[in-house]
Design an enzyme around this catalytic site. Structure first.
Site, mmCIF file in Angstrom:
data_model
loop_
_atom_site.group_PDB
_atom_site.id
_atom_site.type_symbol
_atom_site.label_atom_id
_atom_site.label_comp_id
_atom_site.label_asym_id
_atom_site.label_seq_id
_atom_site.Cartn_x
_atom_site.Cartn_y
_atom_site.Cartn_z
ATOM 1 N N ASP A 1 -6.708 -5.540 5.062
ATOM 2 C CA ASP A 1 -7.897 -4.910 4.254
ATOM 3 C C ASP A 1 -8.802 -6.146 3.859
ATOM 4 O O ASP A 1 -10.088 -6.123 4.064
ATOM 5 C CB ASP A 1 -7.118 -4.385 2.959
ATOM 6 C CG ASP A 1 -8.213 -3.480 2.363
ATOM 7 O OD1 ASP A 1 -9.147 -3.206 2.782
ATOM 8 O OD2 ASP A 1 -7.879 -2.912 1.304
ATOM 9 N N ASP B 1 -3.612 -17.253 4.933
ATOM 10 C CA ASP B 1 -4.991 -17.918 4.314
ATOM 11 C C ASP B 1 -5.499 -18.924 5.252
ATOM 12 O O ASP B 1 -6.821 -18.792 5.128
ATOM 13 C CB ASP B 1 -4.166 -18.771 2.979
ATOM 14 C CG ASP B 1 -2.853 -19.458 3.204
ATOM 15 O OD1 ASP B 1 -2.249 -19.073 4.521
ATOM 16 O OD2 ASP B 1 -2.402 -20.300 2.735
ATOM 17 N N TYR C 1 0.790 -1.247 0.010
ATOM 18 C CA TYR C 1 -0.095 0.142 0.082
ATOM 19 C C TYR C 1 0.869 1.317 -0.343
ATOM 20 O O TYR C 1 0.288 2.483 -0.160
ATOM 21 C CB TYR C 1 -1.032 -0.127 1.339
ATOM 22 C CG TYR C 1 -2.419 -0.419 1.126
ATOM 23 C CD1 TYR C 1 -2.642 -1.905 0.976
ATOM 24 C CD2 TYR C 1 -3.306 0.396 0.865
ATOM 25 C CE1 TYR C 1 -3.670 -2.434 0.749
ATOM 26 C CE2 TYR C 1 -4.539 -0.318 0.523
ATOM 27 C CZ TYR C 1 -4.870 -1.434 0.678
ATOM 28 O OH TYR C 1 -6.046 -2.055 0.246
ATOM 29 N N LYS D 1 1.925 -13.708 6.381
ATOM 30 C CA LYS D 1 2.037 -14.927 5.308
ATOM 31 C C LYS D 1 3.602 -14.908 5.038
ATOM 32 O O LYS D 1 4.047 -15.048 4.056
ATOM 33 C CB LYS D 1 1.485 -14.074 3.801
ATOM 34 C CG LYS D 1 1.541 -15.063 2.645
ATOM 35 C CD LYS D 1 0.546 -16.079 2.814
ATOM 36 C CE LYS D 1 0.623 -17.223 1.901
ATOM 37 N NZ LYS D 1 0.054 -18.587 2.002
#
Ligand code: NAP
Length: 414
Positions: A304, A280, A160, A227
């Protein structure tokens, strides 16, 4: 003091101060607001009436908000040929606490996100998004009441940060050449390139805020969502820095999930548990075992995605508030965007912004105002006269407009 060309500073209001890490809130604080694009004006009109009614009911005129409209987005562009006038940023800085509606961001080309710009320029480094269930709201899962999480999303860094170059551009070619020639990594020719910066400083201050919040409010755990199995030096480092900050700054008040497994007895109950999950897997965890999660700290992009998904579990984006918070500075806003297809129809759910206002009043330590508004929302939902998004999930309910829903909330505060 900044001189304003487009906005008018309310004469009867006062500035919020900040000293020794604490806000000094006067009885009539000046609070800048941005209406927002698309459905923003409909929602803002309704929300403001609810805020003023709640403040009046609690303080009977002794305190009130001096609202100050500042301009951004389509309204600013139409009137002043500027998507984000500098004085709007200045006002949000000078008056410290603000609230805004959503602003349009074109996909692909056009202007950069005004929302992201505001967060970066004002260093509002934490996006805080509480997700809880309101009894009676229809939801797609069997036990929505088990969802009660507060997501702390890093707000400045990660992909971002907006450091990216278009495919085929000279900049992308030069970055590619540098990486291929000097770093020994391969990137296909003609690729678009984006950079994902994540710092120890940025990650630690975000996790620190999440832990402080969890300890202050008696929450059970903070989960670091990352992640890091794939992006080892960015998301993996976020996890490591998170555990580090917990251990270095909060010592005996926290325990890692791994250490918890090794001990038994009363020590377990008194400590805040720090755990981590891969992003995930976390989407599945929140659906299947939501009650095991309380506070979540996560990098920008994960946060987000996760906050919209979590909001869906309790009835959708119409009920999803948020706040962008820095040190002594905050701007509250709904999780959702402009929902342009409903613009000007007096149709969408205003609770997203109204609940963002609840967060704002808590930030000002006007907690009674926040509690009264929540009571109003609970009553309105019980009366089963709700906006379309809730009505379609609540058989037997009556669909009402944005403004009529606000009326029901105000009536419910009595
Ligand atoms: P969106 O505006 O969040 O809307 C997506 C869908 O969510 C809507 O079509 C609607 O679902 C539901 N929804 C959103 N707000 C709702 C409300 N108040 N009440 C009830 N339902 C609501 O997402 P988008 O259409 O992808 O984005 C539109 C624009 O907003 C884009 O330009 C985007 O960049 C911008 N955006 C701004 C912000 C921000 O200002 N912070 C945040 C996100 C997106 P149904 O269609 O099922 O009725």
């Amino acid at each position: 003091m900044t001189s304003y060309r487009f906005a008018t500073v309310p004469r009867d209001g006062e500035r919020i101060g900040f000293s020794n890490g604490k806000l000094n809130v006067p009885d009539t604080p000046i609070i800048p607001f941005i209406e927002g694009d698309g459905t923003g004006p409909d929602i803002w009109r309704a929300s403001r009436r609810v805020f003023d009614a709640a403040v009046q009911r609690i303080f009977a005129g002794k305190r009130r908000v001096a609202w100050m409209e500042v301009f951004a987005g389509e309204k600013a562009f139409k009137a002043h040929n500027d998507w984000l006038p500098q004085e709007t940023v200045d006002a949000m800085q000078e008056f410290r606490v603000s609230i805004k509606g959503p602003l349009t961001t074109p996909v692909g080309g056009g202007i950069r996100s005004l929302n992201v710009t505001l967060r970066q320029v004002l260093d509002l480094y934490a996006c805080i998004r509480p997700v809880r269930y309101f009894e009676g709201v229809g939801a797609p899962v069997k036990e929505p009441g088990k969802v009660d999480v507060v997501i702390f999303r890093e707000n400045i860094e990660d992909v971002y940060a907006g450091i990216e170059w278009k495919a085929g551009s000279e900049e992308a070619r030069r970055v590619r050449d540098f990486i291929v020639d000097t770093m020994g990594k391969n990137i296909r020719e003609g690729s678009a390139i984006g950079i994902k910066p994540m710092s120890e400083f940025g990650s630690k201050r975000l996790v620190d805020m999440a832990i402080r919040y969890a300890l202050r409010t008696g929450r059970q755990s903070v989960t670091l969502v990352h992640k890091g199995n794939i992006m080892k030096f960015t998301e993996g480092a976020f996890r490591d820095w998170g555990y580090e900050v917990a251990k270095e700054r909060y010592g005996e008040h926290v325990i890692s999930e791994a250490d918890l497994g090794k001990i038994s007895g009363s020590a377990k109950v008194d400590c805040l548990v720090i755990k981590d999950r891969i992003a995930d897997a976390m989407f599945q965890q929140l659906l299947l075992r939501p009650s095991e999660y309380s506070v979540i700290a996560t990098p920008n992009l994960n946060g987000d995605y996760l906050s919209d998904a979590a909001a869906a579990q309790v009835g959708g984006l119409g009920m999803a508030p948020g706040g962008n918070v820095g040190d002594g500075l905050a701007c509250f806003e709904a999780t959702h965007g402009t929902a342009p297809k409903y613009a000007g129809q007096d149709k969408v759910n205003p609770c997203s912004v109204i609940l963002s206002g609840v967060m704002m009043f808590e930030y000002l330590e006007w907690d009674d105002v926040g509690r009264l508004i929540v009571k109003g929302i609970e009553h309105a939902i019980k009366s089963r006269r709700v906006t379309y998004d809730l009505a379609r999930q609540m058989p037997g309910s009556t669909e009402v407009s944005t403004s009529a829903f606000a009326d029901a909330i105000i009536a419910g505060m009595a």
